[in-house]
Design a protein around this motif. Structure first.
Motif, PDB file in Angstrom:
ATOM      1  N   GLY A   1      10.481  18.303 -13.917  1.00 41.59           N
ATOM      2  CA  GLY A   1       9.262  17.596 -14.276  1.00 41.59           C
ATOM      3  C   GLY A   1       9.239  16.113 -13.947  1.00 41.59           C
ATOM      4  N   VAL A   2      10.306  15.572 -13.302  1.00 43.53           N
ATOM      5  CA  VAL A   2      10.402  14.145 -13.030  1.00 43.53           C
ATOM      6  C   VAL A   2      10.484  13.901 -11.519  1.00 43.53           C
ATOM      7  N   TRP A   3       9.620  13.007 -11.025  1.00 48.33           N
ATOM      8  CA  TRP A   3       9.644  12.612  -9.616  1.00 48.33           C
ATOM      9  C   TRP A   3      10.701  11.535  -9.406  1.00 48.33           C
ATOM     10  N   ARG A   4      11.535  11.713  -8.361  1.00 49.47           N
ATOM     11  CA  ARG A   4      12.535  10.717  -7.980  1.00 49.47           C
ATOM     12  C   ARG A   4      12.653  10.710  -6.459  1.00 49.47           C
ATOM     13  N   PHE A   5      13.314   9.659  -5.963  1.00 46.10           N
ATOM     14  CA  PHE A   5      13.597   9.598  -4.528  1.00 46.10           C
ATOM     15  C   PHE A   5      14.627  10.663  -4.159  1.00 46.10           C
ATOM     16  N   ALA A   6      14.352  11.380  -3.081  1.00 47.27           N
ATOM     17  CA  ALA A   6      15.341  12.280  -2.476  1.00 47.27           C
ATOM     18  C   ALA A   6      15.956  11.588  -1.255  1.00 47.27           C
ATOM     19  N   ARG A   7      15.133  10.823  -0.550  1.00 48.20           N
ATOM     20  CA  ARG A   7      15.586  10.029   0.590  1.00 48.20           C
ATOM     21  C   ARG A   7      14.646   8.849   0.742  1.00 48.20           C
ATOM     22  N   ARG A   8      15.216   7.665   0.919  1.00 49.37           N
ATOM     23  CA  ARG A   8      14.424   6.449   1.121  1.00 49.37           C
ATOM     24  C   ARG A   8      14.936   5.784   2.384  1.00 49.37           C
ATOM     25  N   SER A   9      14.034   5.530   3.338  1.00 49.42           N
ATOM     26  CA  SER A   9      14.393   4.891   4.612  1.00 49.42           C
ATOM     27  C   SER A   9      13.515   3.677   4.829  1.00 49.42           C
ATOM     28  N   PHE A  10      14.132   2.554   5.197  1.00 50.18           N
ATOM     29  CA  PHE A  10      13.368   1.339   5.466  1.00 50.18           C
ATOM     30  C   PHE A  10      13.160   1.177   6.964  1.00 50.18           C
ATOM     31  N   ILE A  11      11.937   0.829   7.348  1.00 49.08           N
ATOM     32  CA  ILE A  11      11.562   0.564   8.739  1.00 49.08           C
ATOM     33  C   ILE A  11      11.118  -0.890   8.805  1.00 49.08           C
ATOM     34  N   LEU A  12      11.805  -1.703   9.590  1.00 47.95           N
ATOM     35  CA  LEU A  12      11.444  -3.116   9.721  1.00 47.95           C
ATOM     36  C   LEU A  12      10.399  -3.266  10.820  1.00 47.95           C
ATOM     37  N   ASP A  13       9.272  -3.875  10.488  1.00 44.65           N
ATOM     38  CA  ASP A  13       8.225  -4.137  11.474  1.00 44.65           C
ATOM     39  C   ASP A  13       8.272  -5.568  11.987  1.00 44.65           C
TER      40      ASP A  13
ATOM     41  N   SER B   1       0.861  -1.181   0.000  1.00 47.02           N
ATOM     42  CA  SER B   1       0.000   0.000   0.000  1.00 47.02           C
ATOM     43  C   SER B   1       0.895   1.227   0.000  1.00 47.02           C
ATOM     44  N   ALA B   2       0.335   2.319  -0.469  1.00 47.05           N
ATOM     45  CA  ALA B   2       1.106   3.558  -0.562  1.00 47.05           C
ATOM     46  C   ALA B   2       0.222   4.717  -0.133  1.00 47.05           C
TER      47      ALA B   2
ATOM     48  N   TRP C   1       8.888  -7.750   6.663  1.00 44.72           N
ATOM     49  CA  TRP C   1       7.662  -6.963   6.580  1.00 44.72           C
ATOM     50  C   TRP C   1       7.998  -5.590   7.136  1.00 44.72           C
ATOM     51  N   GLY C   2       7.736  -4.552   6.372  1.00 46.41           N
ATOM     52  CA  GLY C   2       8.095  -3.229   6.868  1.00 46.41           C
ATOM     53  C   GLY C   2       7.475  -2.125   6.051  1.00 46.41           C
ATOM     54  N   ARG C   3       8.091  -0.961   6.213  1.00 44.43           N
ATOM     55  CA  ARG C   3       7.597   0.240   5.539  1.00 44.43           C
ATOM     56  C   ARG C   3       8.789   1.063   5.060  1.00 44.43           C
ATOM     57  N   TYR C   4       8.580   1.750   3.968  1.00 47.78           N
ATOM     58  CA  TYR C   4       9.531   2.759   3.515  1.00 47.78           C
ATOM     59  C   TYR C   4       8.956   4.120   3.896  1.00 47.78           C
ATOM     60  N   ALA C   5       9.791   4.956   4.467  1.00 49.67           N
ATOM     61  CA  ALA C   5       9.448   6.354   4.736  1.00 49.67           C
ATOM     62  C   ALA C   5      10.218   7.164   3.693  1.00 49.67           C
ATOM     63  N   ASP C   6       9.517   7.583   2.664  1.00 52.93           N
ATOM     64  CA  ASP C   6      10.154   8.196   1.504  1.00 52.93           C
ATOM     65  C   ASP C   6       9.954   9.703   1.456  1.00 52.93           C
ATOM     66  N   HIS C   7      10.983  10.364   0.950  1.00 49.84           N
ATOM     67  CA  HIS C   7      10.915  11.779   0.569  1.00 49.84           C
ATOM     68  C   HIS C   7      11.176  11.819  -0.927  1.00 49.84           C
TER      69      HIS C   7
ATOM     70  N   ILE D   1       5.164   3.612   2.494  1.00 46.22           N
ATOM     71  CA  ILE D   1       4.912   2.475   1.622  1.00 46.22           C
ATOM     72  C   ILE D   1       5.039   1.215   2.463  1.00 46.22           C
ATOM     73  N   THR D   2       3.943   0.474   2.640  1.00 47.09           N
ATOM     74  CA  THR D   2       4.059  -0.806   3.337  1.00 47.09           C
ATOM     75  C   THR D   2       4.584  -1.823   2.335  1.00 47.09           C
ATOM     76  N   ALA D   3       5.475  -2.693   2.819  1.00 46.52           N
ATOM     77  CA  ALA D   3       6.187  -3.560   1.888  1.00 46.52           C
ATOM     78  C   ALA D   3       6.446  -4.940   2.476  1.00 46.52           C
ATOM     79  N   ARG D   4       6.601  -5.895   1.566  1.00 44.81           N
ATOM     80  CA  ARG D   4       7.023  -7.259   1.894  1.00 44.81           C
ATOM     81  C   ARG D   4       8.213  -7.557   1.008  1.00 44.81           C
ATOM     82  N   ALA D   5       9.318  -7.961   1.625  1.00 49.12           N
ATOM     83  CA  ALA D   5      10.524  -8.313   0.873  1.00 49.12           C
ATOM     84  C   ALA D   5      10.850  -9.778   1.167  1.00 49.12           C
ATOM     85  N   TRP D   6      10.634 -10.630   0.155  1.00 54.50           N
ATOM     86  CA  TRP D   6      10.845 -12.072   0.281  1.00 54.50           C
ATOM     87  C   TRP D   6      12.200 -12.418  -0.328  1.00 54.50           C
ATOM     88  N   HIS D   7      12.971 -13.263   0.358  1.00 53.44           N
ATOM     89  CA  HIS D   7      14.309 -13.662  -0.090  1.00 53.44           C
ATOM     90  C   HIS D   7      14.449 -15.173   0.030  1.00 53.44           C
TER      91      HIS D   7
END
Length: 179
Positions: free
Chosen positions: A126-138, A82-83, A114-120, A96-102
């Motif tokens: 005219g182009v959207w890009r990541f300025a900062r991406r942080s992963f939070i492990l739940d 979800s976003a 299972w976690g979340r990204y806290a993104d800026h 961004i709630t996320a699932r990362a399977w390995h």
């Protein structure tokens, strides 16, 4: 009132939200297909990626670190579940709630984060890009992997990390330029 509260959405905000959704979905594709060149295009030059305690710093260092870390896994699947975005002109933030399977190299174990990204995000030129991406492990799971091939040899494409994944042959617009 919180920016997260329901409010009328302008066409510009709707377009920004869709561009951001594409950005976070493309991130998972790049990680799972090991497409580091395409991944680099998703970040601004001065962006920071925070996957503490493993890596936190400039995006170029993150992308240099990834191949060694991803070499530990035979297959991965990073999924945005979800976003939730807040857009403020040419800046935005997202949870961004996320699932990362390995899957381990030997196919014996699977690790699921299972976690979340806290993104800026920032829109520049005219182009959207990541300025900062942080992963939070739940939560994390370390589980045995089921063995066997449920599909037999009926021609079902088997996913692979990298340029030889069947998606590149089956979707011509997804073809990698570095392969």
């Amino acid at each position: 009132m919180s920016e997260l509260a329901p409010h009328p959405i302008s066409l510009d905000e709707l377009m920004a939200r869709e561009a951001l959704r594409h950005l976070v979905t493309a991130y998972g594709h790049c990680i799972d297909r090991r497409d580091w060149d395409l991944l680099r295009t998703l970040y601004h030059d001065d962006a920071v990626d925070d996957h503490t305690p493993y890596y936190c710093g400039p995006v170029d260092g993150y992308i240099a670190w990834l191949p060694g870390m991803m070499a530990n896994w035979r297959a991965t699947m990073h999924t945005a579940l979800s976003a939730l975005f807040v857009v403020d002109g040419t800046r935005a933030q997202g949870e961004i709630t996320a699932r990362a399977w390995h899957l381990t190299l030997d196919g014996e174990r699977q690790f699921v984060a299972w976690g979340r990204y806290a993104d800026h995000y920032e829109q520049r030129d005219g182009v959207w890009r990541f300025a900062r991406r942080s992963f939070i492990l739940d939560h994390a799971e370390d589980l045995p992997a089921a063995q066997g091939d449920d599909f037999g040899s009926g021609g079902v494409g088997t996913g692979r990390a990298g340029a030889d994944d069947p998606v590149h042959a089956r979707l011509s617009l997804f073809a990698r330029t570095d392969a």
